[in-house]
Scaffold this active site. Structure first.
Site, mmCIF file in Angstrom:
data_model
loop_
_atom_site.group_PDB
_atom_site.id
_atom_site.type_symbol
_atom_site.label_atom_id
_atom_site.label_comp_id
_atom_site.label_asym_id
_atom_site.label_seq_id
_atom_site.Cartn_x
_atom_site.Cartn_y
_atom_site.Cartn_z
ATOM 1 N N ARG A 152 0.821 -1.223 0.000
ATOM 2 C CA ARG A 152 0.000 0.000 0.000
ATOM 3 C C ARG A 152 0.855 1.275 0.000
ATOM 4 N NH1 ARG A 152 -2.758 -3.929 -0.834
ATOM 5 N NH2 ARG A 152 -4.629 -4.486 0.306
ATOM 6 N N SER A 220 -10.797 0.186 3.225
ATOM 7 C CA SER A 220 -10.048 -0.166 4.442
ATOM 8 C C SER A 220 -9.498 1.115 5.049
ATOM 9 C CB SER A 220 -8.876 -1.075 4.098
ATOM 10 O OG SER A 220 -9.315 -2.167 3.345
ATOM 11 N N GLU A 316 -4.600 3.519 6.326
ATOM 12 C CA GLU A 316 -4.261 3.356 4.905
ATOM 13 C C GLU A 316 -4.756 4.609 4.174
ATOM 14 O OE1 GLU A 316 -5.409 -0.469 3.178
ATOM 15 O OE2 GLU A 316 -5.998 0.589 1.353
#
Ligand code: NAP
Length: 331
Positions: A152, A220, A316
């Protein structure tokens, strides 16, 4: 004032000083004064307050496909919607990205976060990225290895490269269909075509995740934590059903959603915000939430997880305040 309501999937009512849609490289020749933020679909951002600068929205379109020795080369404009690109490519018989189906957002934003789902990451398929540096209007082409793709993350998250506006992404996609199906929900299914994989991924996501068109959210909210063997062994001794995946470097990936759930935070509601009942990793706007309610709930969740598991979760989602991006520990 520029209304950002339609440009953040949390559906927060927030404003920027100014906003501009960018439709070609040419549009980036005009100088932009700082502070500025580059947005794609606004699906991975949380505005913690109004932004006192200019928002540049990537709307560069176009998809070019050509054959190459190991499959297909696809050059797509950064403003293309990733899910629509995947669908159009499957219509042409070009596969590879189907596990990323229904991930919201644009092609230009996807590499910044190196978005991933069901065992693949977008960086695995990228050959190069074209970007314009907003500092001076210079044009750059970065090869995959220069993009520093990680879990990520990528080079484009480094402060020095935050002025790079991704105009185009070139993918290399395979000649033949080899389904990647090591995740639950895709295992023990005989997929005859990539379209079937896409349909299955869409069904799985629809079952578990809220649709941002109806319930504001940014997917998320937290990253999965990676822990040392020592920490993993201590936790595993206490929680033997804890999901975990050993990595090549010996560390273990844990599931942030499971940690949040076991900390008692799945499906909770604090005023106008909450966590999704089918996936605790997703923070949702239950109506007309204010930004500070989302950050307060996120802080509450991290404190609960820390207390129970001694693990620090980090977002995130990228956070933007009055003057631009802000770090989690600044909130
Ligand atoms: P899930 O299947 O309940 O799994 C929970 C977590 O465990 C996931 O985050 C996943 O990590 C990890 N995991 C599951 N099976 C794994 C395996 N075989 N090998 C390694 N790691 C495994 O999660 P979910 O919520 O339904 O999500 C399914 C997929 O969609 C995941 O890949 C997830 O990342 C992705 N997703 C992405 C977003 C987004 O906003 N980008 C939102 C929702 C879901 P990974 O996250 O590393 O895959």
């Amino acid at each position: 004032m520029f209304d950002l309501s339609a440009y953040n999937t949390f559906n927060l009512t927030v404003f920027a000083k100014d906003g501009r849609e960018i439709c070609s490289k040419q549009d980036l020749k005009e100088p932009v004064s700082r502070p500025y933020i580059i947005l794609g679909g606004g699906s991975d951002v949380l505005f913690t307050e109004d932004f006192d600068g200019t928002v540049l929205i990537n709307r560069i379109k176009g998809i070019e496909v050509s054959k190459c020795s190991n499959g297909y080369k696809v050059r797509a404009g950064g403003g293309e919607i990733l899910d629509e690109l995947i669908d159009k490519l499957l219509d042409k018989g070009i596969c590879g990205l189907e596990n990323l189906s229904l991930i919201p957002g644009t092609v230009g934003a996807a590499p910044i976060q190196n978005v991933g789902a069901y065992g693949i990451e977008i960086g695995d398929f990228i050959e190069s990225i074209e970007a314009v540096d907003l500092k001076d209007g210079s044009e750059h082409v970065l090869g995959k290895d220069e993009c520093k793709f990680g879990y990520r993350t990528s080079l484009f998250k480094e402060p020095e490269f935050s002025s790079y506006f991704i105009t185009h992404v070139t993918f290399v996609l395979p000649n033949c269909f080899k389904p990647k199906q090591n995740y639950a929900g895709l295992q023990s299914v005989e997929f005859k075509s990539p379209r079937q994989v896409r349909d299955r991924v869409i069904a799985l996501r629809n079952e578990k995740l809220p649709n941002p068109a109806y319930v504001g959210n940014a997917g998320s909210f937290f990253k999965n934590p990676y822990v040392t063997t020592e920490i993993y062994e201590k936790l595993k001794a206490k929680y033997d059903n804890m999901p975990c995946w050993q990595q090549e470097d010996g560390s273990y990936k844990l599931a942030a959603g499971w940690l949040i759930d076991k900390s008692g935070c799945r499906g909770i509601k604090h005023g106008q915000v909450g966590t999704w009942g089918n996936q605790a990793l997703v923070i949702v706007n239950l109506g007309c939430a204010k930004p500070h309610e989302i950050t307060a709930l996120a802080k509450y969740i991290t404190a609960e997880v820390k207390e129970k598991f001694l693990i620090d979760l980090v977002p995130e989602v990228r956070l933007y305040g009055k003057n631009g991006e802000i770090a989690w520990d600044q909130i």
